[in-house]
Motif scaffolding. Structure first.
Motif, PDB file in Angstrom:
ATOM      1  N   ASN A  51       0.854  -1.193   0.000  1.00 24.97           N
ATOM      2  CA  ASN A  51       0.000   0.000   0.000  1.00 24.97           C
ATOM      3  C   ASN A  51       0.887   1.239   0.000  1.00 24.97           C
ATOM      4  N   HIS A  52       0.813   2.009  -1.080  1.00 24.58           N
ATOM      5  CA  HIS A  52       1.634   3.222  -1.194  1.00 24.58           C
ATOM      6  C   HIS A  52       1.103   4.355  -0.322  1.00 24.58           C
ATOM      7  N   GLY A  53      -0.183   4.369  -0.059  1.00 26.33           N
ATOM      8  CA  GLY A  53      -0.773   5.417   0.768  1.00 26.33           C
ATOM      9  C   GLY A  53      -1.383   6.551  -0.011  1.00 26.33           C
ATOM     10  N   LYS A  54      -1.105   6.632  -1.302  1.00 23.93           N
ATOM     11  CA  LYS A  54      -1.661   7.656  -2.181  1.00 23.93           C
ATOM     12  C   LYS A  54      -1.947   6.998  -3.540  1.00 23.93           C
ATOM     13  N   PRO A  55      -2.791   7.637  -4.377  1.00 26.89           N
ATOM     14  CA  PRO A  55      -2.988   7.083  -5.726  1.00 26.89           C
ATOM     15  C   PRO A  55      -1.660   6.913  -6.458  1.00 26.89           C
ATOM     16  N   VAL A  56      -1.429   5.747  -6.991  1.00 25.90           N
ATOM     17  CA  VAL A  56      -0.137   5.408  -7.598  1.00 25.90           C
ATOM     18  C   VAL A  56      -0.129   5.881  -9.048  1.00 25.90           C
ATOM     19  N   GLU A  57       0.860   6.717  -9.394  1.00 26.76           N
ATOM     20  CA  GLU A  57       0.987   7.256 -10.747  1.00 26.76           C
ATOM     21  C   GLU A  57       1.946   6.454 -11.615  1.00 26.76           C
ATOM     22  N   ASP A  58       2.968   5.871 -10.995  1.00 24.49           N
ATOM     23  CA  ASP A  58       3.961   5.123 -11.776  1.00 24.49           C
ATOM     24  C   ASP A  58       4.648   4.112 -10.879  1.00 24.49           C
ATOM     25  N   VAL A  59       5.122   3.032 -11.484  1.00 22.86           N
ATOM     26  CA  VAL A  59       5.837   1.987 -10.765  1.00 22.86           C
ATOM     27  C   VAL A  59       6.889   1.416 -11.696  1.00 22.86           C
ATOM     28  N   ILE A  60       8.068   1.108 -11.151  1.00 23.72           N
ATOM     29  CA  ILE A  60       9.147   0.524 -11.952  1.00 23.72           C
ATOM     30  C   ILE A  60       9.866  -0.537 -11.139  1.00 23.72           C
ATOM     31  N   TYR A  61      10.401  -1.521 -11.845  1.00 21.09           N
ATOM     32  CA  TYR A  61      11.337  -2.476 -11.250  1.00 21.09           C
ATOM     33  C   TYR A  61      12.725  -1.854 -11.266  1.00 21.09           C
ATOM     34  N   LEU A  62      13.471  -2.041 -10.188  1.00 24.54           N
ATOM     35  CA  LEU A  62      14.877  -1.658 -10.180  1.00 24.54           C
ATOM     36  C   LEU A  62      15.696  -2.790 -10.796  1.00 24.54           C
ATOM     37  N   PRO A  63      16.897  -2.512 -11.310  1.00 23.74           N
ATOM     38  CA  PRO A  63      17.626  -3.502 -12.132  1.00 23.74           C
ATOM     39  C   PRO A  63      17.856  -4.849 -11.473  1.00 23.74           C
ATOM     40  N   SER A  64      17.933  -4.910 -10.147  1.00 22.37           N
ATOM     41  CA  SER A  64      18.182  -6.193  -9.487  1.00 22.37           C
ATOM     42  C   SER A  64      17.007  -7.140  -9.592  1.00 22.37           C
TER      43      SER A  64
END
Length: 582
Positions: free
Chosen positions: A225-238
């Motif tokens: 749960n991010h706590g706010k409306p989620v605008e973007d999400v990405i995987y980090l290289p690992s």
């Protein structure tokens, strides 16, 4: 005359020493860090007149890394090489859309481009001919994102305002999976860089879900749960960490740790609209290395560079309009940012061109590969885990030495196996008082010492009493051993009464305690004679009220009381139950 002389110096002083106005100090600019210099080295080029907000930006994974920009009902392709020459016109434009384009994504070979629009349609185009190859229609509401998996060429991911995430078979134009779990608009997604089956989605219901297409019931395998409306999400290289953007914060989550939040960056003043992974070239002792960063843009007009290794913002840049999208090229030389008023700020960094590759390029239709790209080994290769095993270290290498195996003592091995009594007997037989006391302290911490004492047989109890008789009065160990001595006698009184050998150990213990008390008595008499403030002390009659604030005794007060109680116990035979010990 006296009055005239008094006035003349005053007039002279006022004419000679004039008050100069204070000069304003010049503001001092802070020196730039090496990383700030790196990000400032991107030569900015402005691409204007793109009609409306830049909703999405994406780079082609294959050289020369074209980038596509989605705006209004069009998608334009730009060449980063033309930016160095000042040419800001698009190399091609795709306009076969009936509504506003919301998202674009290149396939991992750069040959196909997927685009979604607000009519609910997803289309797949040939990049060279701009021909629509597939039209995927199943969403009932506007589609907000489309994504090609990093390691998969045959499938596609999409989601939108119908709160459904769809996993497509592109060749068959059919939906493989309908993933339902979000309760509001699904706005963003990203695919795992290490697995073709894992991906993550973010929604306006404040949640971020991790999906696995191998799960039969089509349910998410993890949720945060991010706590706010989620605008973007990405995987980090690992592949084990994700970053989510929503509200004015960017949060990093540990998926391997069960969805634990690692850090929250809240340096933006308004909503963060887009994030991506960038890379920084750093020189260490003459050798170049690459480090990953998170680039975030927001409605406050700022681009922030976040070092998620050290958890700090390393660079910030201000733009004259709200920012809607950001992307960074795979070759680390181009950075593009889209604004809400239809302008793209493209930054191109000068790099060392490979002359050799320019001579050999495009021979027989094959593109040249630079020497640096040949040397790069990724964790997906088997050779990555065996590199350098047979090579000799050079002068600048850092050697990681293998730790020598520590040989454990017998009692340490027994303690690791929770064989507490055997560990105590083993260390008592070695006759090393430091090790014996250390094992006793460990057993006290585990609350097993008294249990071990109660389970000792006669011979093992003799070893313990022998050790106590020799070391109980030592100042270094008396606080522990005197209390243990009293407990041993109380717990094993019947065994001591029935064994002549144990009685002998008790006699030795009594002698050592009597000797220690005699020494303490003599020291107190010496102190009383020296200070003329005290008389001789009757140890056995007044030991309970004994108070020695300035006497540096070798036993603690608690140990003295225990010792005295033992002397009283064995000294007055008429009051003891086991008087026949001696």
């Amino acid at each position: 005359m006296a009055e005239i002389r008094a006035e003349e110096p005053a007039s002279t002083i006022s004419k000679t020493f004039l008050i100069k106005p204070k000069l304003k100090s010049k503001p001092r600019s802070l020196p730039q860090t090496p990383e700030s210099k790196y990000w400032s080295s991107f030569k900015s080029t402005k691409i204007p007149n793109l009609v409306s907000s830049i909703s999405s930006l994406s780079f082609s994974p294959s050289p020369p890394h074209l980038f596509a920009a989605a705006y209004s009902a069009s998608v334009s392709l730009f060449s980063p090489l033309s930016l160095s020459d000042g040419d800001v016109s698009p190399s091609s434009t795709i306009s076969s859309f009936s509504d506003v384009v919301s998202s674009i994504s290149f396939r991992n070979d750069g040959l196909l481009l997927a685009a979604s629009d607000l009519s609910g349609l997803v289309q797949v185009f040939d990049v060279k001919t701009r021909t629509p190859l597939r039209r995927l229609r199943s969403h009932t509401r506007p589609v907000r994102f489309v994504k090609y998996p990093v390691l998969d060429k045959l499938h596609l991911l999409s989601g939108g305002d119908d709160a459904v995430v769809k996993f497509w078979d592109v060749a068959g134009e059919s939906v493989v999976l309908d993933l339902m779990g979000h309760k509001d608009y699904v706005r963003c997604s990203d695919c795992s860089p290490v697995s073709p089956d894992l991906f993550v989605t973010g929604s306006y219901d404040h949640t971020v879900k991790v999906w696995d297409v191998r799960v039969e019931n089509s349910r998410s395998v993890l949720e945060v749960n991010h706590g706010k409306p989620v605008e973007d999400v990405i995987y980090l290289p690992s592949g084990g960490l994700i970053a989510t953007a929503g509200g004015n914060s960017v949060k990093i989550w540990d998926l391997i740790g069960g969805g634990r939040m690692v850090y929250s960056m809240e340096s933006h003043n308004k909503t963060v609209t887009s994030i991506c992974v960038g890379r920084v070239r750093k020189e260490n002792d003459g050798a170049e290395s690459m480090e990953d960063r998170i680039l975030s843009v927001g409605l406050d007009g700022y681009m922030k560079v976040f070092d998620f290794g050290n958890m700090k913002v390393t660079h910030s840049m201000r733009f004259p309009a709200p920012l809607m999208s950001v992307s960074f090229s795979p070759d680390c030389r181009t950075r593009v940012i889209g604004t809400s008023n239809g302008i793209i700020f493209a930054g191109r960094r000068k790099g060392k061109e490979n002359v050799e590759s320019g001579r050999v390029g495009n021979v027989l239709g094959f593109e040249s590969i630079s020497e640096s790209e040949r040397r790069v080994l990724k964790p997906t290769y088997f050779r990555y885990f065996h590199r350098g095993q047979s090579e000799k270290p050079t002068e600048g290498d850092y050697l990681v030495m293998r730790n020598k195996k520590i040989k454990l003592a017998e009692h340490d091995k027994l303690l690791k196996k929770f064989r507490h009594k055997d560990a105590l007997v083993s260390v008592l037989s070695r006759k090393n008082r430091e090790n014996v006391v250390a094992v006793m302290e460990e057993l006290v911490a585990r609350k097993k010492l008294l249990k071990c004492v109660s389970n000792l047989d006669s011979d093992e109890l003799g070893l313990l009493l022998t050790f106590l008789s020799k070391n109980a009065t030592m100042p270094r160990y008396s606080s522990l051993l005197m209390g243990l001595t009293k407990k041993v006698i109380e717990m094993r009184v019947e065994d001591i009464r029935n064994s002549d050998a144990l009685k002998g150990h008790i006699r030795n213990l009594k002698r050592s305690i009597e000797e220690e008390l005699r020494i303490q008595h003599s020291l107190q008499e010496i102190q009383a004679l020296g200070t003329s403030r005290a008389s001789s002390v009757n140890l056995f009659s007044g030991l309970g009220n004994l108070h020695l604030p300035s006497l540096q005794t070798s036993l603690t007060p608690a140990a003295l009381l225990t010792s005295a109680s033992l002397i009283l116990m064995f000294g007055n035979k008429s009051r003891m139950a086991f008087v026949n010990f001696f």
